[in-house]
Write an enzyme that holds these catalytic residues in place. Structure first.
Site, PDB file in Angstrom:
ATOM      1  N   ASP A 186       0.836  -1.197   0.000  1.00 57.56           N
ATOM      2  CA  ASP A 186       0.000   0.000   0.000  1.00 57.56           C
ATOM      3  C   ASP A 186       0.877   1.256   0.000  1.00 57.56           C
ATOM      4  O   ASP A 186       0.367   2.369  -0.103  1.00 57.56           O
ATOM      5  CB  ASP A 186      -0.997   0.005   1.156  1.00 57.56           C
ATOM      6  N   SER A 187       2.201   1.053   0.037  1.00 58.29           N
ATOM      7  CA  SER A 187       3.133   2.157  -0.188  1.00 58.29           C
ATOM      8  C   SER A 187       2.973   2.744  -1.583  1.00 58.29           C
ATOM      9  O   SER A 187       3.525   3.806  -1.876  1.00 58.29           O
ATOM     10  CB  SER A 187       4.579   1.687   0.004  1.00 58.29           C
TER      11      SER A 187
ATOM     12  N   GLU B  76       9.529  -4.498  10.209  1.00 54.25           N
ATOM     13  CA  GLU B  76       9.983  -3.203   9.700  1.00 54.25           C
ATOM     14  C   GLU B  76      10.528  -2.333  10.829  1.00 54.25           C
ATOM     15  O   GLU B  76       9.893  -2.175  11.868  1.00 54.25           O
ATOM     16  CB  GLU B  76       8.843  -2.470   8.991  1.00 54.25           C
TER      17      GLU B  76
ATOM     18  N   ASP C   9      -0.968  -6.044  -0.275  1.00 60.82           N
ATOM     19  CA  ASP C   9      -1.348  -5.452   1.007  1.00 60.82           C
ATOM     20  C   ASP C   9      -2.850  -5.255   1.099  1.00 60.82           C
ATOM     21  O   ASP C   9      -3.497  -4.842   0.124  1.00 60.82           O
ATOM     22  CB  ASP C   9      -0.685  -4.075   1.168  1.00 60.82           C
TER      23      ASP C   9
ATOM     24  N   GLU D  26      -1.195  -5.761   8.557  1.00 57.91           N
ATOM     25  CA  GLU D  26      -0.400  -5.155   9.616  1.00 57.91           C
ATOM     26  C   GLU D  26      -1.023  -5.468  10.969  1.00 57.91           C
ATOM     27  O   GLU D  26      -2.235  -5.454  11.131  1.00 57.91           O
ATOM     28  CB  GLU D  26      -0.310  -3.638   9.431  1.00 57.91           C
TER      29      GLU D  26
ATOM     30  N   LYS E 170      -1.194  -9.430   2.781  1.00 61.61           N
ATOM     31  CA  LYS E 170      -0.398  -8.994   3.926  1.00 61.61           C
ATOM     32  C   LYS E 170      -1.235  -8.079   4.802  1.00 61.61           C
ATOM     33  O   LYS E 170      -1.907  -7.174   4.295  1.00 61.61           O
ATOM     34  CB  LYS E 170       0.882  -8.286   3.491  1.00 61.61           C
TER      35      LYS E 170
END
Length: 279
Positions: free
Chosen positions: A47-48, A185, A86, A118, A116
């Site tokens: 999502d970056s 991270e 993501d 978080e 993915k």
């Protein structure tokens, strides 16, 4: 480079055999073709893309539709690499039903092989349900960009005893829930190495977490030097494409202004007798 299709089993085997796992982000068809040709193991549609491709100031505004759009583009070019997408902010935090539905959308509509998420222990119930439903999951702990507002900025995580213990506990909980890999991270290298050693099946993928992880991930635009602006401490520029691109465009501008481009070898001919018959 020819290689077999990378799957969850491949990643698990690589962890057991101590073979480092390579992952990069890619957000479009062209980049996915390039990194596949290079022989990358895994591609992450992070999502970056909100920051890198769309110009947002964080990952928070990224939508499911944007993630699906970019995932489909990567899949069209994909080869042997395993593709992970993501789940964007608030696509899974509100309810288990939301998480199940949106993860299924990424696989069904986007075409990726895994999603993915978080978070740590708080998302493990969802992770377990996704895995049971046949949706492979990659976890993400440490600095979690979707929570950057709550964290108060982009900071190294797990530096005191309580935070380090929570990170280790979260990693073990994600593994127990069925995550086959976990991104760590901005975590101190020694802590990341300890977490990696403690996990028996889930592979750790580090970004700013030292070389003791089972693998590494970098944003392709950082790796390739697409910008001369801010570059995170943990990123290494393996090329200077920013300089190459700007220089190439400047050469193009100069040659157009000089009328040296297009040259004869870039043009098409027509018989003189055809021109003579025009009126």
């Amino acid at each position: 480079m020819n290689k077999k299709q990378v799957t969850t089993s491949t990643i698990k085997d690589m962890k057991q055999q101590g073979e480092p796992i390579t992952m990069v982000t890619a957000y479009d068809y062209a980049m996915a073709r390039n990194v596949n040709e290079a022989g990358i193991d895994m591609i992450l549609i992070g999502d970056s893309l909100g920051n890198v491709m769309l110009g947002y100031n964080s990952t928070v505004p990224v939508t499911m539709e944007e993630m699906i759009h970019h995932t489909k583009a990567v899949i069209r070019a994909n080869g042997a690499a395993m593709v992970v997408a993501d789940m964007p902010f608030m696509s899974y935090q509100a309810s288990l039903a939301d998480g199940m539905y949106n993860a299924a959308r990424l696989l069904k509509e986007g075409g990726c092989a895994a999603v993915k998420l978080e978070g740590g222990s708080e998302i493990c119930e969802l992770v377990a349900k996704l895995v049971t439903a046949g949706i492979p999951v990659v976890g993400h702990i440490g600095l979690t960009p979707q929570s950057v507002n709550q964290m108060g900025g982009f900071k190294v995580q797990g530096k005191d005893v309580a935070a380090a213990q929570k990170l280790l506990d979260d990693a073990k909980a994600l593994e127990a829930a069925g995550a086959f890999a976990i991104v760590m991270e901005c975590v101190p290298a020694a802590l990341a190495a300890k977490v990696t050693a403690e996990l028996k099946t889930a592979a750790t993928i580090g970004i700013g977490a030292g070389s003791g992880c089972d693998g590494q991930v970098l944003v392709c635009n950082d790796l390739l030097g697409f910008s001369d602006g801010f570059c995170p401490k943990f990123a290494k520029k393996y090329a200077d494409l920013h300089g190459a691109i700007v220089g190439a465009v400047q050469d193009y501008i100069r040659e157009v202004k000089e009328r040296s481009f297009p040259a004869p070898e870039h043009t098409f001919k027509i018989d003189d007798e055809v021109l003579e018959k025009l009126y």
